[in-house]
Design a protein around this motif. Structure first.
Motif, mmCIF file in Angstrom:
data_model
loop_
_atom_site.group_PDB
_atom_site.id
_atom_site.type_symbol
_atom_site.label_atom_id
_atom_site.label_comp_id
_atom_site.label_asym_id
_atom_site.label_seq_id
_atom_site.Cartn_x
_atom_site.Cartn_y
_atom_site.Cartn_z
ATOM 1 N N GLN A 45 -1.471 -110.434 -8.779
ATOM 2 C CA GLN A 45 -2.274 -110.633 -7.571
ATOM 3 C C GLN A 45 -3.556 -111.400 -7.902
ATOM 4 O O GLN A 45 -3.996 -112.254 -7.119
ATOM 5 N N GLN A 46 -4.134 -111.106 -9.059
ATOM 6 C CA GLN A 46 -5.341 -111.832 -9.493
ATOM 7 C C GLN A 46 -5.019 -113.310 -9.708
ATOM 8 O O GLN A 46 -5.774 -114.197 -9.286
ATOM 9 N N ILE B 81 -0.993 -105.980 -10.014
ATOM 10 C CA ILE B 81 -2.387 -106.376 -9.785
ATOM 11 C C ILE B 81 -2.750 -107.611 -10.604
ATOM 12 O O ILE B 81 -3.460 -108.511 -10.121
ATOM 13 N N LEU C 140 -5.128 -106.163 -4.005
ATOM 14 C CA LEU C 140 -6.374 -106.659 -4.583
ATOM 15 C C LEU C 140 -7.293 -107.163 -3.469
ATOM 16 O O LEU C 140 -6.885 -107.955 -2.624
ATOM 17 N N LYS C 141 -8.535 -106.699 -3.482
ATOM 18 C CA LYS C 141 -9.487 -107.056 -2.441
ATOM 19 C C LYS C 141 -9.685 -108.571 -2.364
ATOM 20 O O LYS C 141 -9.746 -109.154 -1.275
ATOM 21 N N GLU C 142 -9.748 -109.238 -3.532
ATOM 22 C CA GLU C 142 -9.956 -110.685 -3.560
ATOM 23 C C GLU C 142 -8.789 -111.434 -2.914
ATOM 24 O O GLU C 142 -8.990 -112.444 -2.231
#
Length: 440
Positions: free
Chosen positions: A229-230, A226, A268-270
């Motif tokens: 991913q950010q 994650i 990740l939603k973003e």
């Protein structure tokens, strides 16, 4: 002869063999590893001696090393194709014959003889022969729709998200889109986050830029940490702010429904919002079974070229079985089954039931046999003679029971293992032993 001299003699001898040779002791530690195997697995600069197999190589979550299986089963495992990852994160695919080394009923180790199926994957590019839309086999509505959407995506410069189960061909679709844009093969640069180390993934993300037009392909985003991913989402967001004519092309894939992946915390939603300017879904093979015959002929042609054979077709009984099967591994599984079958053909020119891999045949009745697969009659001794040997029956019964338990628990590994009173690892091992796979 001194033990050191003896060991050196054996090593020199196996280095002369033009097949990969890997020998481990009873604890899975490497004893011998020949030059051909180093070439096949891309391990020239890494010392494997006395190192545990699982400390060096990484296997898919639903698979186990054939060497370790042979140690446990205490019997040969023959003509099995296996894909795994070396210490550098590159994927290797080989056809293995594996034998336990047994002396006076004691397992002392195992030896594996391998022949190369595909060269070591040095990342996804550059200088790799890519597949265009012309290579897609099938005329089903779903595949025609996917190709149409892929060509529309190629005509745009939007960020692209490809969704589909493992083995459906998401990377091949990305390659086709890249070539459709008129870009050179060498400008397709990619990574598979499923197999890449955190360090390699981070390095790739940090270098997502180029002065010339390139396609950056990123496979299996759900396997990326994650935190990374950010970082990736921020990097791609900044890329979006560049003038469109200066943008590179970015393609991300995920092996499940992205909304489910977000809800489960794997995506990740973003990152999803950044990448989903355009989304294409790649259908599972079980959803387009009308394409199976054409896919079979396509792969037979490919393997005829590779193996210098002249196989004409698959027997109707094989096509019928293929249509009955749900193909949890999708087109890649079909490819592997046909490859193993053609390697078992000998001088024959038609793939029949007897040529199919043993694990695959266990899923079906023999079309040439009058005996049922596994029903009440299989448990009976008739006229003083058993319908099958005890070992054969126990093997078949275990496979049947595990398969039914998986179905009952909706293919949830943890629930099935608890119900059967065994660990997840033990269940996964037995599933691998019987060629059973989780659906979905």
């Amino acid at each position: 002869m001194h033990s050191i001299q003896h060991s050196a003699f054996i090593q020199a001898m196996i280095d002369m063999i033009d097949r990969g040779i890997h020998v481990v002791d009873e604890n899975g530690r490497t004893i011998f590893y020949n030059r051909k195997m180093r070439e096949m697995e891309g391990m020239d600069n890494i010392d494997l001696l006395d190192r545990r197999l699982l400390d060096v190589f990484q296997f898919h979550p639903d698979e186990q090393s054939t060497l370790l299986q042979a140690l446990t089963l205490k019997e040969p495992i023959l003509n099995v194709q296996q894909s795994y990852f070396n210490a550098k994160g590159h994927e290797i695919t080989a056809m293995n014959d594996t034998y336990p080394i047994i002396v006076e009923d004691m397992v002392l180790g195992a030896i594996e003889v391998s022949r190369e199926v595909a060269p070591v994957d040095q990342d996804i590019s550059p200088h790799k022969k890519l597949s265009s839309f012309d290579h897609w086999a099938g005329t089903s509505p779903l595949i025609r729709q996917m190709i149409s959407e892929g060509k529309r995506a190629a005509a745009s410069d939007e960020f692209l998200l490809l969704c589909g189960e493992a083995g459906t061909g998401k990377e091949l679709l990305a390659q086709s889109i890249h070539l459709e844009r008129g870009l050179h093969e060498s400008s397709f640069i990619g990574i598979d986050f499923r197999s890449a180390s955190a360090e390699r993934s981070e390095h790739f993300i940090e270098n997502l830029q180029s002065s010339s037009k390139k396609t950056f392909f990123m496979g299996h985003a759900e396997f990326l940490a994650i935190e990374l991913q950010q970082t990736l989402a921020k990097k791609l967001l900044s890329e979006k702010h560049r003038p469109r004519e200066e943008r590179n092309h970015f393609i991300l894939t995920i092996g499940q429904d992205p909304i489910d992946a977000i809800q489960s915390g794997r995506l990740l939603k973003e990152l999803y919002y950044v990448m989903s300017e355009r989304t294409v879904f790649v259908p599972a093979l079980r959803e387009r079974k009308e394409d199976i015959s054409e896919l079979v002929q396509y792969f037979i042609g490919e393997f005829n070229n590779r193996f210098q054979t002249a196989v004409s077709e698959a027997h109707d009984e094989v096509i019928t079985l293929f249509h009955k099967y749900d193909w949890p591994g999708n087109v890649r599984e079909l490819e592997h089954v046909l490859e193993a079958s053609m390697l078992a053909l000998g001088s024959e020119d038609q793939v029949s039931y007897s040529h199919l891999p043993h694990y695959f045949r266990l899923k079906f009745d023999d079309p040439a046999s009058s005996m049922p697969a596994l029903d009440g009659s299989a448990f009976m001794v008739k006229e003083g003679k058993a319908s099958q040997t005890l070992d054969s029956f126990l093997h078949e019964a275990e496979s049947y029971y595990i398969q039914k338990s998986l179905q009952y628990h909706e293919f949830n590994i943890t629930k099935t293992a608890d119900a059967l009173g065994m660990s997840r690892q033990n269940l996964q091992y037995r599933m691998k032993k019987h060629g059973l796979k989780v659906k979905g």
